[in-house]
Design a protein around this motif. Structure first.
Motif, PDB file in Angstrom:
ATOM      1  N   VAL A  48       5.782  -1.924   0.384  1.00 28.48           N
ATOM      2  CA  VAL A  48       6.949  -1.370   1.078  1.00 28.48           C
ATOM      3  C   VAL A  48       6.800  -1.498   2.584  1.00 28.48           C
ATOM      4  O   VAL A  48       5.693  -1.509   3.128  1.00 28.48           O
ATOM      5  CB  VAL A  48       7.179   0.104   0.691  1.00 28.48           C
ATOM      6  CG1 VAL A  48       7.674   0.224  -0.739  1.00 28.48           C
ATOM      7  CG2 VAL A  48       5.920   0.947   0.897  1.00 28.48           C
ATOM      8  N   GLY A  49       7.958  -1.550   3.243  1.00 28.45           N
ATOM      9  CA  GLY A  49       8.012  -1.670   4.699  1.00 28.45           C
ATOM     10  C   GLY A  49       8.641  -2.987   5.087  1.00 28.45           C
ATOM     11  O   GLY A  49       8.067  -4.049   4.894  1.00 28.45           O
ATOM     12  N   THR A  50       9.850  -2.932   5.646  1.00 26.72           N
ATOM     13  CA  THR A  50      10.652  -4.138   5.839  1.00 26.72           C
ATOM     14  C   THR A  50      10.178  -5.033   6.983  1.00 26.72           C
ATOM     15  O   THR A  50      10.719  -6.123   7.167  1.00 26.72           O
ATOM     16  CB  THR A  50      12.126  -3.763   6.066  1.00 26.72           C
ATOM     17  OG1 THR A  50      12.211  -2.789   7.121  1.00 26.72           O
ATOM     18  CG2 THR A  50      12.729  -3.178   4.797  1.00 26.72           C
ATOM     19  N   GLN A  55      11.492  -4.799   0.656  1.00 31.14           N
ATOM     20  CA  GLN A  55      11.942  -3.458   0.296  1.00 31.14           C
ATOM     21  C   GLN A  55      11.113  -2.399   1.023  1.00 31.14           C
ATOM     22  O   GLN A  55      10.060  -2.681   1.577  1.00 31.14           O
ATOM     23  CB  GLN A  55      11.839  -3.219  -1.209  1.00 31.14           C
ATOM     24  CG  GLN A  55      10.414  -3.267  -1.769  1.00 31.14           C
ATOM     25  CD  GLN A  55       9.866  -4.658  -1.923  1.00 31.14           C
ATOM     26  OE1 GLN A  55      10.624  -5.586  -2.235  1.00 31.14           O
ATOM     27  NE2 GLN A  55       8.582  -4.842  -1.728  1.00 31.14           N
ATOM     28  N   THR A  56      11.645  -1.166   0.971  1.00 30.81           N
ATOM     29  CA  THR A  56      10.910  -0.045   1.561  1.00 30.81           C
ATOM     30  C   THR A  56      11.032   1.156   0.642  1.00 30.81           C
ATOM     31  O   THR A  56      11.551   1.057  -0.481  1.00 30.81           O
ATOM     32  CB  THR A  56      11.405   0.260   2.982  1.00 30.81           C
ATOM     33  OG1 THR A  56      10.488   1.163   3.614  1.00 30.81           O
ATOM     34  CG2 THR A  56      12.810   0.834   2.985  1.00 30.81           C
ATOM     35  N   ASP A 190       8.630   0.027   8.747  1.00 31.04           N
ATOM     36  CA  ASP A 190      10.013  -0.348   9.033  1.00 31.04           C
ATOM     37  C   ASP A 190      10.292  -0.415  10.533  1.00 31.04           C
ATOM     38  O   ASP A 190      11.196  -1.121  10.964  1.00 31.04           O
ATOM     39  CB  ASP A 190      10.975   0.641   8.375  1.00 31.04           C
ATOM     40  CG  ASP A 190      10.858   0.641   6.864  1.00 31.04           C
ATOM     41  OD1 ASP A 190      10.950  -0.443   6.262  1.00 31.04           O
ATOM     42  OD2 ASP A 190      10.650   1.722   6.280  1.00 31.04           O
ATOM     43  N   GLY A 218      13.139   5.304   7.869  1.00 30.98           N
ATOM     44  CA  GLY A 218      12.083   4.337   7.656  1.00 30.98           C
ATOM     45  C   GLY A 218      10.678   4.858   7.844  1.00 30.98           C
ATOM     46  O   GLY A 218      10.441   5.996   8.265  1.00 30.98           O
TER      47      GLY A 218
END
Length: 262
Positions: A48-50, A55-56, A190, A218
């Protein structure tokens, strides 16, 4: 959905604030930024983490996850923990193994504050993807063992809290597959304040809030090793509160969760 969550009721949160020995042991958390909810995430297949992945986390508008890399570090980590405790706010700390071994008391302070303790390799190479695969894996695994021994007194076959962040986001398909097979979730981010660049705390606050106000949610990347970040934290948390943002605390789903050492 990347996990499920529960909101912290006011009375329960106030009770948590008063736990003996807790970093949240203030007279009251009423009127503070607080921690809006706890998000349990399954570490299996978690990426996770754009800034690095498509995706996040499943965050609503106005929700943020606070994360700190590269610690623990004397002076700055304590200042960050004090700021978080003052606002009854919980975060995730991705720590370097060699720093953990050098400062185990700081790890225990992180855990005593109810924060999540994750991993950031043993030596913070830039980057793991640039190392031969076997050497990169050895650095990752040594980081798991070193942090767990420093924080909990012993290391087992599985990392205590299976969350990892690559230094400099320097992953590779092979290393991602390895961690996935190990059941370890990988966090990117993010947005960030760019606190590896020298600036004043006020400049950093303005930069970070301008990015957050555009994105509105985020995983936020900060570093508890920098004085400018430590000095910014009280004003940053106050600004989150003033603007109506809500902090989400991330923990792994299942029987293993972030807990204080026994």
């Amino acid at each position: 959905m990347l996990g499920h969550s529960w909101r912290l009721p006011t009375l329960a949160l106030l009770a948590a604030c008063l736990l003996p020995g807790s970093a949240f042991a203030t007279d009251s958390c009423a009127g503070k930024l607080g921690t809006e909810r706890v998000l349990e995430v399954d570490p299996h297949h978690l990426q996770v983490g754009t800034k690095h992945f498509p995706q996040t986390l499943d965050l609503a508008e106005g929700e943020v996850v606070l994360t700190f890399d590269d610690g623990p570090h004397p002076g700055t980590t304590e200042a960050v923990l004090r700021a978080l405790a003052q606002e009854c706010t919980r975060a995730t700390f991705f720590v370097i193994g060699r720093n953990a071994a050098a400062h185990p008391a700081l790890l225990k302070q992180i855990l005593a504050g109810g924060h999540t303790l994750g991993y950031h390799s043993q030596t913070h190479p830039m980057t793991l993807a640039d190392l031969p695969f076997d050497k990169a894996v050895a650095d990752i695994e040594k980081g798991f063992a070193t942090v767990d021994k420093a924080a909990y007194g012993k290391a087992g076959a599985q990392p205590r809290v299976p969350f990892f962040r690559f230094p400099g986001f320097g992953s590779s398909p092979q290393l991602l597959a390895y961690l996935d097979k190990r059941g370890v979730g990988v966090f990117g981010a993010d947005l960030w304040a760019g606190d590896w660049n020298p600036m004043t705390p006020d400049q950093q606050l303005k930069l970070l809030m301008s990015r957050l106000d555009r994105q509105r949610r985020g995983i936020i990347l900060l570093h508890d090793t920098h004085q400018q970040t430590a000095k910014m934290m009280p004003a940053f948390l106050a600004e989150l509160h003033r603007k109506g943002y809500h902090v989400v605390h991330v923990v792994p789903a299942g029987p293993v969760t972030a807990t204080a050492p026994q």
